[in-house]
Design a protein around this motif. Structure first.
Motif, PDB file in Angstrom:
ATOM      1  N   LEU A   1      36.925  47.301  49.378  1.00  0.00           N
ATOM      2  CA  LEU A   1      37.179  47.788  50.723  1.00  0.00           C
ATOM      3  C   LEU A   1      38.444  47.120  51.253  1.00  0.00           C
ATOM      4  N   VAL A   2      39.435  47.930  51.613  1.00  0.00           N
ATOM      5  CA  VAL A   2      40.681  47.429  52.196  1.00  0.00           C
ATOM      6  C   VAL A   2      40.709  47.902  53.643  1.00  0.00           C
ATOM      7  N   THR A   3      40.711  46.946  54.565  1.00  0.00           N
ATOM      8  CA  THR A   3      40.628  47.255  55.993  1.00  0.00           C
ATOM      9  C   THR A   3      41.884  46.752  56.685  1.00  0.00           C
ATOM     10  N   ASP A   4      42.512  47.642  57.478  1.00  0.00           N
ATOM     11  CA  ASP A   4      43.673  47.214  58.260  1.00  0.00           C
ATOM     12  C   ASP A   4      43.282  47.100  59.723  1.00  0.00           C
ATOM     13  N   THR A   5      44.207  46.614  60.539  1.00  0.00           N
ATOM     14  CA  THR A   5      43.949  46.456  61.969  1.00  0.00           C
ATOM     15  C   THR A   5      44.890  47.331  62.782  1.00  0.00           C
ATOM     16  N   GLY A   6      45.303  48.430  62.189  1.00  0.00           N
ATOM     17  CA  GLY A   6      46.178  49.368  62.866  1.00  0.00           C
ATOM     18  C   GLY A   6      45.407  50.293  63.783  1.00  0.00           C
TER      19      GLY A   6
ATOM     20  N   ALA B   1      44.474  58.044  40.537  1.00  0.00           N
ATOM     21  CA  ALA B   1      44.164  56.944  39.620  1.00  0.00           C
ATOM     22  C   ALA B   1      42.676  56.617  39.635  1.00  0.00           C
ATOM     23  N   VAL B   2      42.096  56.512  40.815  1.00  0.00           N
ATOM     24  CA  VAL B   2      40.677  56.163  40.934  1.00  0.00           C
ATOM     25  C   VAL B   2      39.799  57.253  40.320  1.00  0.00           C
ATOM     26  N   GLU B   3      40.135  58.501  40.577  1.00  0.00           N
ATOM     27  CA  GLU B   3      39.337  59.586  39.998  1.00  0.00           C
ATOM     28  C   GLU B   3      39.471  59.638  38.482  1.00  0.00           C
ATOM     29  N   THR B   4      40.629  59.281  37.948  1.00  0.00           N
ATOM     30  CA  THR B   4      40.812  59.201  36.494  1.00  0.00           C
ATOM     31  C   THR B   4      39.901  58.129  35.899  1.00  0.00           C
ATOM     32  N   LEU B   5      39.601  57.108  36.672  1.00  0.00           N
ATOM     33  CA  LEU B   5      38.720  56.023  36.234  1.00  0.00           C
ATOM     34  C   LEU B   5      37.247  56.322  36.556  1.00  0.00           C
ATOM     35  N   HIS B   6      36.952  57.577  36.905  1.00  0.00           N
ATOM     36  CA  HIS B   6      35.591  58.039  37.206  1.00  0.00           C
ATOM     37  C   HIS B   6      35.018  57.397  38.466  1.00  0.00           C
ATOM     38  N   GLY B   7      35.911  57.068  39.385  1.00  0.00           N
ATOM     39  CA  GLY B   7      35.486  56.486  40.649  1.00  0.00           C
ATOM     40  C   GLY B   7      35.751  57.427  41.805  1.00  0.00           C
ATOM     41  N   SER B   8      35.584  56.910  43.000  1.00  0.00           N
ATOM     42  CA  SER B   8      35.857  57.692  44.203  1.00  0.00           C
ATOM     43  C   SER B   8      36.599  56.813  45.205  1.00  0.00           C
TER      44      SER B   8
ATOM     45  N   SER C   1      35.798  48.867  64.985  1.00  0.00           N
ATOM     46  CA  SER C   1      36.640  48.178  65.963  1.00  0.00           C
ATOM     47  C   SER C   1      38.114  48.543  65.780  1.00  0.00           C
ATOM     48  N   GLY C   2      38.372  49.720  65.216  1.00  0.00           N
ATOM     49  CA  GLY C   2      39.740  50.180  65.011  1.00  0.00           C
ATOM     50  C   GLY C   2      40.194  49.946  63.591  1.00  0.00           C
ATOM     51  N   GLY C   3      41.350  50.440  63.279  1.00  0.00           N
ATOM     52  CA  GLY C   3      41.893  50.302  61.940  1.00  0.00           C
ATOM     53  C   GLY C   3      41.284  51.298  60.980  1.00  0.00           C
ATOM     54  N   LEU C   4      41.856  51.336  59.794  1.00  0.00           N
ATOM     55  CA  LEU C   4      41.393  52.240  58.747  1.00  0.00           C
ATOM     56  C   LEU C   4      40.727  51.425  57.654  1.00  0.00           C
ATOM     57  N   GLU C   5      39.609  51.933  57.148  1.00  0.00           N
ATOM     58  CA  GLU C   5      38.908  51.308  56.027  1.00  0.00           C
ATOM     59  C   GLU C   5      38.999  52.252  54.836  1.00  0.00           C
ATOM     60  N   VAL C   6      39.598  51.790  53.754  1.00  0.00           N
ATOM     61  CA  VAL C   6      39.680  52.579  52.530  1.00  0.00           C
ATOM     62  C   VAL C   6      38.737  51.938  51.523  1.00  0.00           C
ATOM     63  N   GLU C   7      37.804  52.753  51.009  1.00  0.00           N
ATOM     64  CA  GLU C   7      36.798  52.257  50.074  1.00  0.00           C
ATOM     65  C   GLU C   7      36.994  52.890  48.707  1.00  0.00           C
ATOM     66  N   ILE C   8      37.072  52.042  47.699  1.00  0.00           N
ATOM     67  CA  ILE C   8      37.174  52.477  46.307  1.00  0.00           C
ATOM     68  C   ILE C   8      35.870  52.075  45.616  1.00  0.00           C
ATOM     69  N   ARG C   9      35.231  53.045  44.970  1.00  0.00           N
ATOM     70  CA  ARG C   9      33.990  52.791  44.241  1.00  0.00           C
ATOM     71  C   ARG C   9      34.230  53.113  42.772  1.00  0.00           C
TER      72      ARG C   9
END
Length: 155
Positions: free
Chosen positions: A83-88, A127-134, A142-150
């Motif tokens: 999980l990569v979370t920013d404060t933008g 890239a993530v989908e090539t690795l069979h992920g999502s 509280s704001g910002g964007l959360e990008v989740e790689i599974r």
């Protein structure tokens, strides 16, 4: 086999210098144990670098991003979750479904605010989908964007 904790540590250390030069910080939360996934280390490296760089571009100066790695024990196979979370400012809800499309920029009305081509998250998705992920994105509580790689975890 890719040892994801080790890769994340290296990428975070590399990003630290870039973060400091941009007046931003990077925090991390990594497990004590190794986390193994299968696939191309180069593809995974590109995906994570692009997500981390995107987070920095949308985080105000004197603020930071957080990179978290954990193992999800849901019904079925275990997953490694990054999980990569920013404060933008986050992304307008109607634009969220489009941010992984090539050349899409969520804030084109501010051409100088975030220099970029709109390819970073599209490359990460491929890239993530090539690795069979999502890969998904959502606005944080509280704001910002959360990008989740599974990614499927090796036992």
């Amino acid at each position: 086999e890719i040892e994801l904790k080790q890769l994340a540590t290296i990428l975070i250390e590399d990003a630290q210098a870039e973060a400091e030069s941009m007046g931003r910080t990077i925090r991390q939360s990594l497990p004590d144990q190794p986390v193994l996934v299968s696939g191309s280390e180069e593809l995974l490296r590109r995906a994570l670098e692009n997500v981390i760089r995107n987070a920095f571009q949308h985080t105000p100066k004197e603020a930071g991003i957080t990179v978290t790695l954990q193992v999800s024990h849901e019904v079925g196979p275990d997953f490694a979750v990054i999980l990569v979370t920013d404060t933008g400012p986050g992304v307008a809800p109607e634009k969220l479904p489009h941010i992984f499309q090539p050349f899409y920029r969520a804030a084109p009305e501010k051409p100088h605010a975030h220099e970029g081509t709109g390819l970073g998250l599209a490359i990460a998705k491929r890239a993530v989908e090539t690795l069979h992920g999502s890969i998904t994105a959502r606005n944080g509580d509280s704001g910002g964007l959360e990008v989740e790689i599974r990614l499927p975890r090796l036992s």
